[in-house]
Motif scaffolding. Sequence first.
Motif, mmCIF file in Angstrom:
data_model
loop_
_atom_site.group_PDB
_atom_site.id
_atom_site.type_symbol
_atom_site.label_atom_id
_atom_site.label_comp_id
_atom_site.label_asym_id
_atom_site.label_seq_id
_atom_site.Cartn_x
_atom_site.Cartn_y
_atom_site.Cartn_z
ATOM 1 N N ILE A 40 -51.788 57.200 37.503
ATOM 2 C CA ILE A 40 -51.724 55.802 37.094
ATOM 3 C C ILE A 40 -51.254 54.868 38.211
ATOM 4 C CG2 ILE A 40 -49.434 55.303 36.051
ATOM 5 C CD1 ILE A 40 -52.647 55.320 34.027
ATOM 6 N N GLY A 41 -50.302 55.354 39.032
ATOM 7 C CA GLY A 41 -49.743 54.515 40.090
ATOM 8 C C GLY A 41 -50.769 54.091 41.131
ATOM 9 N N GLY A 46 -53.010 48.011 35.612
ATOM 10 C CA GLY A 46 -51.919 48.662 34.884
ATOM 11 C C GLY A 46 -51.677 48.046 33.526
ATOM 12 N N LEU A 47 -50.612 48.514 32.873
ATOM 13 C CA LEU A 47 -50.312 48.071 31.513
ATOM 14 C C LEU A 47 -50.146 46.551 31.418
ATOM 15 C CD1 LEU A 47 -49.798 48.934 28.580
ATOM 16 C CD2 LEU A 47 -47.378 49.237 29.155
ATOM 17 N N LEU A 294 -52.755 54.749 28.991
ATOM 18 C CA LEU A 294 -51.517 53.992 29.214
ATOM 19 C C LEU A 294 -50.597 54.113 28.006
ATOM 20 C CD1 LEU A 294 -52.936 50.684 30.738
ATOM 21 C CD2 LEU A 294 -51.574 52.387 31.946
#
Length: 457
Positions: A40-41, A46-47, A294
């Motif tokens: 995810i990073g 992103g969220l 997420l």
Amino acid sequence: MAKNKSIEAWKQECPLIQSIINYDEVFWENDAYTEVNRVIGSLPLGLNDVLEAEERLKRFAPYIAEVFPATNKNGGIIESPLEQIPSMKRELENIYQTPIEGKMLLKADNRLPISGSVKARGGIYEVLKRAEDLAIAAGIINHSDDYRKFASNDFKEFFSNYSVVCGSTGNLGLSIGIMSAMIGFKVTIHMSEDAKQWKKDLLRSKGVVVVEHADDYSKAVEEGRKESLADPNSYFIDDENSITLFLGYAVAAIRLKEQLNEQGITVNGDHPLFVYLPCGVGGGPGGITFGLKLVFGDYVHCFFAEPTHSPCMLLGLMTKEHDQISVRDFGLDNKTEADGLAVGRASGFVGKVINELISGVYTVSDDQLFVLLSALADQEGMKLEPSAVAGIIGPVGLCKNQHHYLSKTNVISIMKNATHIAWSTGGNMVPDEVWQSYYERGKRKYQEFGIDSVNKN
Ligand SMILES: *Cc1c(COP(=O)(O)O)cnc(C)c1O
């Protein structure tokens, strides 16, 4: 040759390609699948991006409720029901002679208000964002205003100076066309000639300009892009590369979490969630998968479903060539009744984002889609379009022979606690007589060949 390599060389590298070329149904497990935290990073989104999209939809909710009364009871939030389908689950177990462990639900985007398909998520969101961006730049709205202002004649007058353009196989055009016309934009949708006639007629009835192209879908998109770039007041919605569309779709995950909570359905280390998403160019299922990863992390497992004649995302992921190859490079004809999925080249942007998040991809024949469509009507009284039923058969492929994926992810012992969600992506706008012909075709296929033949795949 498919991207500097002969088909023979590709077959050496990915043996499943032979079956794909034969138009056989396949179930591909993604060996690049990785734990969310390790992926995810490094992703470009992103969220926070998803939450921002959700906030924007909330700002527009009072406006949506006003101009689309069907959304009124839900306060202008465009959302679909999450429904149990126990009879269909039994029917699947019966037809395919495979026990399905866990419960099975349908996420009924076929019932999304306004345009009756998953495209009401991304497509409508992008049109609203464009309208908001223009209105803010012109100083006629700010975030804390009452967005019902968008329904005023002054606003419509303002937006009539701007146009929205997109290329579409059908449903994206419907969502963008209907929403843009309501805002007051001039709107042009480029479609391939073989797009469903009723979709073109419906759009024209809303004042949308529909341009038909003899060539395929990618050609239609290219024409649209060229026309739009030539005009500074024109905005092109690019379903192969649009981050905005993608985020509109991703919001679905936040909503699904609430619905699961409401229904008392747990998702955690002992209760895995499997989601099966029909895939065309990839934006819809990709955005939803991104959002789900997420929200639920490694507890959710997302699979895409594609027609045997248009497995563009499968080939893109498998070869890691993404949008650099098309199904035609492998001699496939990209011809399917599942018009929402009839895409020969996947989105490169989406393919790269979901490369390590997606659990696998499987393919479904058109005959199979029609059988599923009529079975679902008989069992649950639901009316879906052919593209939208592709997710329903997912649990069969996964549960058959205790698929390797289940042991790889250590879930075999907890499958009795599993929840399977087939994402139903469209259907409500299909005219009755068209739908009836789908239903009859499914019944015919089922009777003509019997269970054995449906089963052989
Ligand atoms: C568009 C569409 C899909 C797939 O969405 P993509 O963003 O093209 O992958 C699935 N089902 C239906 C009914 C659609 O219209």
